[in-house]
Design an enzyme around this catalytic site. Structure first.
Site, PDB file in Angstrom:
ATOM      1  N   ASP A 107      39.798  85.072 141.788  1.00  0.00           N
ATOM      2  CA  ASP A 107      40.230  86.122 140.874  1.00  0.00           C
ATOM      3  C   ASP A 107      40.741  87.303 141.701  1.00  0.00           C
ATOM      4  OD1 ASP A 107      40.175  87.219 137.934  1.00  0.00           O
ATOM      5  OD2 ASP A 107      38.969  88.677 139.031  1.00  0.00           O
ATOM      6  N   HIS A 312      38.729  79.596 134.071  1.00  0.00           N
ATOM      7  CA  HIS A 312      38.963  80.646 135.063  1.00  0.00           C
ATOM      8  C   HIS A 312      37.866  80.746 136.118  1.00  0.00           C
ATOM      9  CE1 HIS A 312      40.538  84.302 136.781  1.00  0.00           C
ATOM     10  NE2 HIS A 312      39.380  84.890 136.614  1.00  0.00           N
TER      11      HIS A 312
END
Length: 335
Positions: A107, A312
């Site tokens: 991320d 994610h």
């Protein structure tokens, strides 16, 4: 550098860095692998990689990025610019007595890792990126790009960039907000195709208005399977103690990065690299063109893998596959 024994996952240390102090968790011995987390997480997001990397013969070190966990939290939002975060990473490597390291990020940590490799190739000999592809600096000012996204709605980055606004939403119910955010971006609990996108905020609304319903925790709670009640408690406890401003200041420094890194416009990262993404992660679908550009932007790319059905929070959702790809890649790197 201060040290105390760990929690079964590794040895915790506090290291003097430009941030003030950076908290690290270390496990194993061998070539150094520095693990950099994203939002809204901590060193703990690598809890399933630390033992696997150590068992494979590496010195795995996960940090709390400045603004998170036990690391220092400078008050000035400008202290969260990319140049400062890269300096923290290089200082951690030096303080650990090493001359070089492989840096792996997820991320925001992927972007920090990429820039660490770009700006300090003398320190970072290879780079692994999870979930967020490398896209070189370029184009208009980031705040202008994000402001133009969403039409009648507001992109979450623009929402996060306004000081105090997201804090007012999150901090009254940190645990509930985190549970909803993690669920919204995880493959098994994310909203179905066609549902309102949780990355956008209605005018005058809140980001959490589009999160999946999460009732408490445990079986049937709506939490993703990778996240236990105790693990959610850990994350919530960290942010209840620190607040969210330090973490959100990363979003508030993007225009500073754009100015600071003007000399690196369009720059390629030449070290050996690896990319892992989830096929259901918006970060990989929105940035598909960045992945296609890897032959130019990551000429040292060794492998690029989209894990089918992955969301994610990849290293937590699919730890066995991530660990397998990481250790295979690391084992093939030049000594």
């Amino acid at each position: 550098m201060t040290q105390h024994t760990g929690d079964g996952l590794g040895t915790h240390r506090m290291i003097a860095t430009p941030a003030g102090r950076t908290h690290v968790v270390e496990r194993g011995s061998g070539p150094l692998v520095l693990l950099v987390h994203g939002f809204p997480e901590s060193w703990y997001s690598w809890r399933r990689q630390l033992p696997a990397l150590a068992a494979a013969g590496y010195r795995a070190v996960a940090i709390d990025v400045r603004g998170y966990g036990r690391s220092s939290k400078p008050a000035d939002p400008a202290a969260y610019r990319m140049l400062e975060l890269v300096a923290d990473n290089a200082a951690v490597v030096e303080a650990l007595g090493e001359r070089s390291a492989v840096v792996v990020g997820h991320d925001w940590g992927a972007t920090i890792a990429a820039n660490s490799a770009l700006l300090r190739p003398d320190v970072f000999r290879a780079v692994g990126l999870l979930s967020v592809p490398y896209a070189p600096r370029g184009g208009p000012r980031p705040s202008e790009i994000f402001a133009g996204m969403g039409g009648d709605e507001e992109f979450y980055v623009s929402y996060f960039q306004q000081p105090g606004r997201a804090e007012a939403e999150i901090e009254p119910d940190v645990r509930g907000w985190l549970a909803g955010f993690y669920a919204a971006l995880s493959a098994e609990t994310m909203p179905p195709p066609g549902a309102p996108d949780p990355h956008f905020v209605t005018r005058g609304g809140r980001l959490r208005d589009r999160f999946p319903a999460v009732a408490g925790s445990g079986a049937g709670s709506g939490l993703p399977g990778w996240l236990s009640e105790a693990e959610l408690d850990f994350y919530a406890g960290e942010f209840e103690r620190t607040g969210l401003t330090g973490a959100l200041n990363r979003y508030r420094s993007m225009d500073r990065d754009w100015a600071d890194l003007a000399a690196y416009d369009g720059a390629a990262i030449t070290q050996p690299s690896l990319f892992l993404g989830g096929s259901l992660d918006a970060s990989t679908t929105w940035l598909a063109d960045a992945i296609k550009a890897y032959p130019v932007t990551l000429p040292g790319l060794v492998g690029s893998h989209l894990l089918d059905g992955g969301g994610h929070f990849l290293q937590q959702e699919r730890p066995e596959e991530v660990n397998r790809h990481l250790t295979k890649w690391l084992s093939a790197l030049p000594a």
